[in-house]
Design a protein around this motif. Sequence first.
Motif, PDB file in Angstrom:
ATOM      1  N   HIS A   1      12.129  10.898  -2.740  1.00  0.00           N
ATOM      2  CA  HIS A   1      11.048  11.146  -3.700  1.00  0.00           C
ATOM      3  C   HIS A   1      11.458  12.160  -4.775  1.00  0.00           C
ATOM      4  CE1 HIS A   1       8.679   9.325  -0.454  1.00  0.00           C
ATOM      5  NE2 HIS A   1       7.868   8.958  -1.423  1.00  0.00           N
ATOM      6  N   ILE A   2      12.115  13.231  -4.318  1.00  0.00           N
ATOM      7  CA  ILE A   2      12.499  14.267  -5.285  1.00  0.00           C
ATOM      8  C   ILE A   2      13.449  13.702  -6.332  1.00  0.00           C
ATOM      9  CG2 ILE A   2      13.737  16.455  -5.548  1.00  0.00           C
ATOM     10  CD1 ILE A   2      12.537  17.342  -2.955  1.00  0.00           C
TER      11      ILE A   2
ATOM     12  N   ALA B   1       3.889  13.431 -10.042  1.00  0.00           N
ATOM     13  CA  ALA B   1       4.674  14.659 -10.102  1.00  0.00           C
ATOM     14  C   ALA B   1       5.571  14.667 -11.334  1.00  0.00           C
ATOM     15  CB  ALA B   1       5.498  14.805  -8.835  1.00  0.00           C
ATOM     16  N   SER B   2       6.192  13.531 -11.625  1.00  0.00           N
ATOM     17  CA  SER B   2       7.122  13.530 -12.748  1.00  0.00           C
ATOM     18  C   SER B   2       6.364  13.658 -14.070  1.00  0.00           C
ATOM     19  CB  SER B   2       7.992  12.279 -12.738  1.00  0.00           C
ATOM     20  OG  SER B   2       7.293  11.196 -13.252  1.00  0.00           O
ATOM     21  N   THR B   3       5.182  13.086 -14.140  1.00  0.00           N
ATOM     22  CA  THR B   3       4.398  13.239 -15.363  1.00  0.00           C
ATOM     23  C   THR B   3       4.034  14.705 -15.563  1.00  0.00           C
ATOM     24  OG1 THR B   3       3.471  11.044 -15.072  1.00  0.00           O
ATOM     25  CG2 THR B   3       2.314  12.508 -16.567  1.00  0.00           C
ATOM     26  N   PHE B   4       3.596  15.336 -14.475  1.00  0.00           N
ATOM     27  CA  PHE B   4       3.243  16.744 -14.573  1.00  0.00           C
ATOM     28  C   PHE B   4       4.442  17.549 -15.074  1.00  0.00           C
ATOM     29  CE2 PHE B   4       3.234  20.970 -12.623  1.00  0.00           C
ATOM     30  CZ  PHE B   4       2.082  21.480 -13.194  1.00  0.00           C
ATOM     31  N   LEU B   5       5.581  17.331 -14.438  1.00  0.00           N
ATOM     32  CA  LEU B   5       6.776  18.086 -14.814  1.00  0.00           C
ATOM     33  C   LEU B   5       7.184  17.823 -16.252  1.00  0.00           C
ATOM     34  CD1 LEU B   5       9.328  18.020 -11.866  1.00  0.00           C
ATOM     35  CD2 LEU B   5       8.369  19.997 -13.056  1.00  0.00           C
ATOM     36  N   SER B   6       7.208  16.551 -16.645  1.00  0.00           N
ATOM     37  CA  SER B   6       7.713  16.286 -17.987  1.00  0.00           C
ATOM     38  C   SER B   6       6.741  16.784 -19.047  1.00  0.00           C
ATOM     39  CB  SER B   6       8.083  14.812 -18.192  1.00  0.00           C
ATOM     40  OG  SER B   6       7.175  13.970 -17.592  1.00  0.00           O
ATOM     41  N   VAL B   7       5.440  16.736 -18.768  1.00  0.00           N
ATOM     42  CA  VAL B   7       4.498  17.269 -19.751  1.00  0.00           C
ATOM     43  C   VAL B   7       4.627  18.791 -19.814  1.00  0.00           C
ATOM     44  CG1 VAL B   7       2.078  17.548 -20.355  1.00  0.00           C
ATOM     45  CG2 VAL B   7       2.912  15.348 -19.566  1.00  0.00           C
TER      46      VAL B   7
ATOM     47  N   SER C   1       4.293   5.426  -5.588  1.00  0.00           N
ATOM     48  CA  SER C   1       4.148   5.413  -7.039  1.00  0.00           C
ATOM     49  C   SER C   1       3.286   6.572  -7.492  1.00  0.00           C
ATOM     50  CB  SER C   1       3.506   4.104  -7.505  1.00  0.00           C
ATOM     51  OG  SER C   1       4.486   3.135  -7.720  1.00  0.00           O
ATOM     52  N   LEU C   2       2.191   6.804  -6.761  1.00  0.00           N
ATOM     53  CA  LEU C   2       1.284   7.889  -7.147  1.00  0.00           C
ATOM     54  C   LEU C   2       2.001   9.226  -7.082  1.00  0.00           C
ATOM     55  CD1 LEU C   2      -2.027   6.803  -5.380  1.00  0.00           C
ATOM     56  CD2 LEU C   2      -1.657   7.052  -7.821  1.00  0.00           C
ATOM     57  N   ILE C   3       2.734   9.447  -5.988  1.00  0.00           N
ATOM     58  CA  ILE C   3       3.431  10.716  -5.832  1.00  0.00           C
ATOM     59  C   ILE C   3       4.473  10.886  -6.931  1.00  0.00           C
ATOM     60  CG2 ILE C   3       4.983  12.036  -4.336  1.00  0.00           C
ATOM     61  CD1 ILE C   3       3.685  10.563  -1.972  1.00  0.00           C
ATOM     62  N   ILE C   4       5.312   9.873  -7.078  1.00  0.00           N
ATOM     63  CA  ILE C   4       6.456  10.006  -7.978  1.00  0.00           C
ATOM     64  C   ILE C   4       6.003  10.059  -9.436  1.00  0.00           C
ATOM     65  CG2 ILE C   4       8.497   8.803  -8.840  1.00  0.00           C
ATOM     66  CD1 ILE C   4       8.918   7.887  -5.896  1.00  0.00           C
ATOM     67  N   ALA C   5       5.140   9.123  -9.822  1.00  0.00           N
ATOM     68  CA  ALA C   5       4.705   9.116 -11.219  1.00  0.00           C
ATOM     69  C   ALA C   5       3.876  10.361 -11.521  1.00  0.00           C
ATOM     70  CB  ALA C   5       3.906   7.853 -11.508  1.00  0.00           C
TER      71      ALA C   5
ATOM     72  N   VAL D   1       0.841  -1.205   0.000  1.00  0.00           N
ATOM     73  CA  VAL D   1       0.000   0.000   0.000  1.00  0.00           C
ATOM     74  C   VAL D   1       0.877   1.257   0.000  1.00  0.00           C
ATOM     75  CG1 VAL D   1      -1.829   1.234   1.189  1.00  0.00           C
ATOM     76  CG2 VAL D   1      -1.810  -1.257   1.188  1.00  0.00           C
ATOM     77  N   GLY D   2       1.854   1.261   0.889  1.00  0.00           N
ATOM     78  CA  GLY D   2       2.756   2.410   0.963  1.00  0.00           C
ATOM     79  C   GLY D   2       3.477   2.643  -0.348  1.00  0.00           C
ATOM     80  N   ARG D   3       3.796   1.552  -1.017  1.00  0.00           N
ATOM     81  CA  ARG D   3       4.531   1.690  -2.273  1.00  0.00           C
ATOM     82  C   ARG D   3       3.647   2.215  -3.384  1.00  0.00           C
ATOM     83  NH1 ARG D   3       8.567  -3.523  -1.856  1.00  0.00           N
ATOM     84  NH2 ARG D   3       9.831  -2.608  -0.215  1.00  0.00           N
TER      85      ARG D   3
END
Lengths: 334, 319, 479
Positions: free
Chosen positions: A197-198, A138-144, A132-136, A126-128
């Motif tokens: 995470h960052i 945020a990174s999707t937002f940034l890369s888009v 995943s939600l946080i990392i994927a 669950v924690g993972r």
Amino acid sequence: MASFAESGPRRPVVESIRVDKVSPGARATGAVRALIVLLVALIMLIPIYVMFATAFKTRIDVTASPPKIFFQPTLEGLVLLFTDRALAAPARVQELQQLEAQGKLNLFEQLALASGQEITGPSPYVGRIVNSLIIAGASTFLSVLLGVLAGYAFSRFNLPGKDDLLFFILSTRMLPAVVVTIPLFLMFRQVGLYDNHIGMILLYTVFNLSFSVWLMKGFFDEIPREYEEAALVDGYSRLQTFFKIVLPQSVSGIAATTVFCLIFAWNEYAFALMMTAEKARTAPPSIPSMIGRGGVEWAAIAAGSLGFLIPVVIITFALRKYLLRGVTFGAIRQ
Amino acid sequence: MATATVESSVTKSRVQPQSAQRQLSDRAIMNLFIWPTLLLLIAFNFFPLFYSLYLSFTNYRATATTAPVWLGIENYANILTSPDLWQAFTTSGKYVLFSVALQTIIGFALAMLVRGKFRGSGLITTLILIPMMLSPVVVGLFWKLMYNPNFGYFNYLIGMGQEGSLDMIASRMFNQPVPNLALAAVILVDVWMWSPFVMLLVLSGLNAIPDYLYEAAAIDRASSWFQFWHITLPQVKPLLLIAVLFRTIEALKSFDLVMGMTGGGPGNQTELVAVYLYRVAFLGQFRSGYASALAYIILIIVIAISNLYIRNLNRAKGA
Amino acid sequence: MFSHNTFGRLTLVLALFAILAIAVACASPAPAQPTAAPPTAAPAQPTAVPAQPTSAPPAASGVKEIKILWAQWDPADYLQQMGNLYEKETGVKVTVVQEPWGTFGDRFFTAMAAKSTEWDGVVGDSQWLGQGATSGYYVDLTDFMKSNGIDTSVTPATLQYYGEYPAGSGKYWAYPTEGDADGWAYRKDLFDDPKEQAAFKAKYNRDLAVPKTFAELKDIAEFFTRKDQGLYGVAIYTQKDYDAITMGVENTMFPWGGSWQDKDNNVMGVVNSQQNIDAVQFYKDLYDCCQAPGLSNAFFTETNDAFTSGKAVMAMNYFAFFPALTNEKTNQFAKGTSFFPNPAGPKGDRGAALGGQGMSVISFIDDAHKQAMYDFIKWFASEKNQAQWAALGGYTCNANVLKTDTFLKAQPFNPAFAETMTFVKDFWNIPIYAQLLTVTQTNFSKFIVEGQGTAKETMDTIATEHDKILKENGFIKSQ
């Protein structure tokens, strides 16, 4: 849509006169086409069905030959997925059985007890997923975001050495990741981004950037420039045209890029394994880790994979309107 | 963060005062839009790229305490004269060629099919995308289960359910070795997984085709074939080429799917060059110098292929 | 693509690289601050490269937690339970960090290459000893083990394979923690079936019983292989990706009297000896005649699955994976399942491939943590705690515990395990073992699964390539 689109030189397409839509029998071919698509979709989804079925099979049913289409579903897979368990000593089993008789055990505990196990706590899964939600996310937002900006600049501005820069951006995706893993690992430890995470967000952003820039440039190239030019003549600033004219037109491209970046970041395995330990570890490395306890825990793997699939499917489904939409400016005449 | 300040100072320094008002702001916007991306890419790629380039000329194991020993081009020479590696490159070539070609055809066909709206088309299109959303590790694992001649579904679905008649992963049919069957099994999975990727990109390209082109063709009473060949294809080509470009790069680098399904076997049949690379770079070997050299050879090949595509892409746009 | 002023562009890009590298180098700690706080204070501090000399109190008192890395499987859970006991007794927390099998090695070695202090100890594969010892990842435990009498508490074979490097040097780098080796599970219910017994006797003129030799095993495998009933004789290792098929072949190579090297590490004439060629041919014949279908890329999970689905009458596997076969929930034939050790070869030689791991202390941690690891190993190695370890399901290497009745009766496969541990052998454990392993994996897979070439060609190729690799790396003294 922006107000300009409504007030501007828009000629709404009331009815299409495309050959494929008006030719005789278009309706019939449409139905045939729908049927073929449905069939293809069903064939492509067979493995997904297998995964779904496996998630609710007992281990004995999974390895039944020939494979079972109909079976008695069980939630064992979910128990395996969401809990950590330990074999209970015989004395403890009796104790637990008494509790069960008194109805003091919940469903998961009963299922675990049936295989002689006692639940020791929730699993890290669950924690993972949250990681995943946080990392994927945020990174999707940034890369888009970065991809849209850079893609637009590369598409519209005539900067010197553009092709070389674009090629440089593409080339960052060409070197096999296997080789950069160790230098990256050294770098991350040095800078304090290991198991962070960052660090993972930035890494995935970088990983996706070349793709999002190229893709967005491709989409922007498809959009006719006439509107922007008209708007600029009308006294809009460059930024205004970008936000009010160009972005609304490229929604379909942005949606596609978002979906792709999300999928890549969401499923990335090798970096997640090497660059994280406990704090920032995402879900993919923990799915295959359910193997290796004396037999493949197919049900747990299937349940884990499905649970992991659901968020992406939901997001894609939510974006489908944009993914499939045509560009509304198509009717412009040159 | 730090990048923002760096990038804005760069912007300022590049502004040319004598430019016209619009020109100037265009330039600033351009820099503002491009530099964050470039800086991030450079920051993350600089060290790994040059470090591994250096290592590629040395004898070095990441897990050994001894410093890298300068070898010159020995690693490269060894790689280019190794028959195993030539075989791996050939296997990779077959793999990339067949899987990318099939993905392109199937993806394109799917896009053409779902292009026209019909009831439920949005839902079905989303469903078709699902294979792509799975993690490659999971896909490898599950297809190994699918292909299992004992309790897998695949053999039954294609009518080879009779026990022992087909074992894709072992490259055997009726207990006789069949060459390239395992490779075909891997390609099939890759095609299954990534055709939707091509489909979605092509679909986006199709949706962006201005209707007036078709209208003009309709007025000229052009055949559907003519429309496809002279309107649809050229208009979609740029995005299609981007899809193919990225699929080619990814297919040349991918190892997780094959590692999970066949481990490169049987024998060396599915030992792609990326699998080989993973084996020398990790899996207890950790021959970092040798692996870096191999990676750079792969990089050069990828650059060469990409250049071909991009040239084609530019021509497609020029036309 | 690279147009007119490519060179100029490249220079610009390179200059930017350089500027940025400097910027990153200067500003590097800054972006890390916000959330970079490592999970557990001292050991994970990124900048603490070598052991920070003893600023911490010398005794274990200063250390509140030790972390031990192991693969993700049941024995690691058992070790965690031992750790919990230890915490109750001493107040020092023991965390067993579990990584999936497939990437356990990659994870460990990548971290070690960066001199990581993430873990204080590791329960590492026997193959890693050479790497761990020569690269300075492991602490030399010779004095510690000798002065505490730990070296003599375990069986000599386990001490040699899980602890010693180089072979015969008397230097120890690990405490033999989880002994393991290959054995066989079989369907006792079928063996005991009177009808089967009569049919077998009629055909082979002897009783259907647990095979004492591989020849007997093959007879039984052929006897039970009935494709029309979906029943097959054996499930044996064939997986190519890491080491499985080599381990499988070793189970015939060693009983045939074969070996990987002689005393001087020579391989020519040793690897391609007649015994080895015959053994490999036998393994191939067994695969061709009697292997359950679908086991062409099979390791421990697949052979267990073939057994539990009723496809295979006899399954090769590590003892550590047999608990799943005695559990009725995971094996429908659990009641009729029994076990036997690897049979003898044609001349009565015994041998079996070794699994299992020893516990080592990471050398990059500070002295206080090292002391804490020593204390834990000392506690763990005591006979009382080894008995407890065995009771939980761990495979103790403690000689006395292995002999106790309690141990032998604890699990149906324990007698076979105790017997096997007296004749186990292992693959190379020098730092370049993985290169040698790649050669054997590819060639065995080619011959046995893909069906190319002959046994002699296979072993000749392996011998030649091993010889080349060993000479290149100085493991064979040049004549």
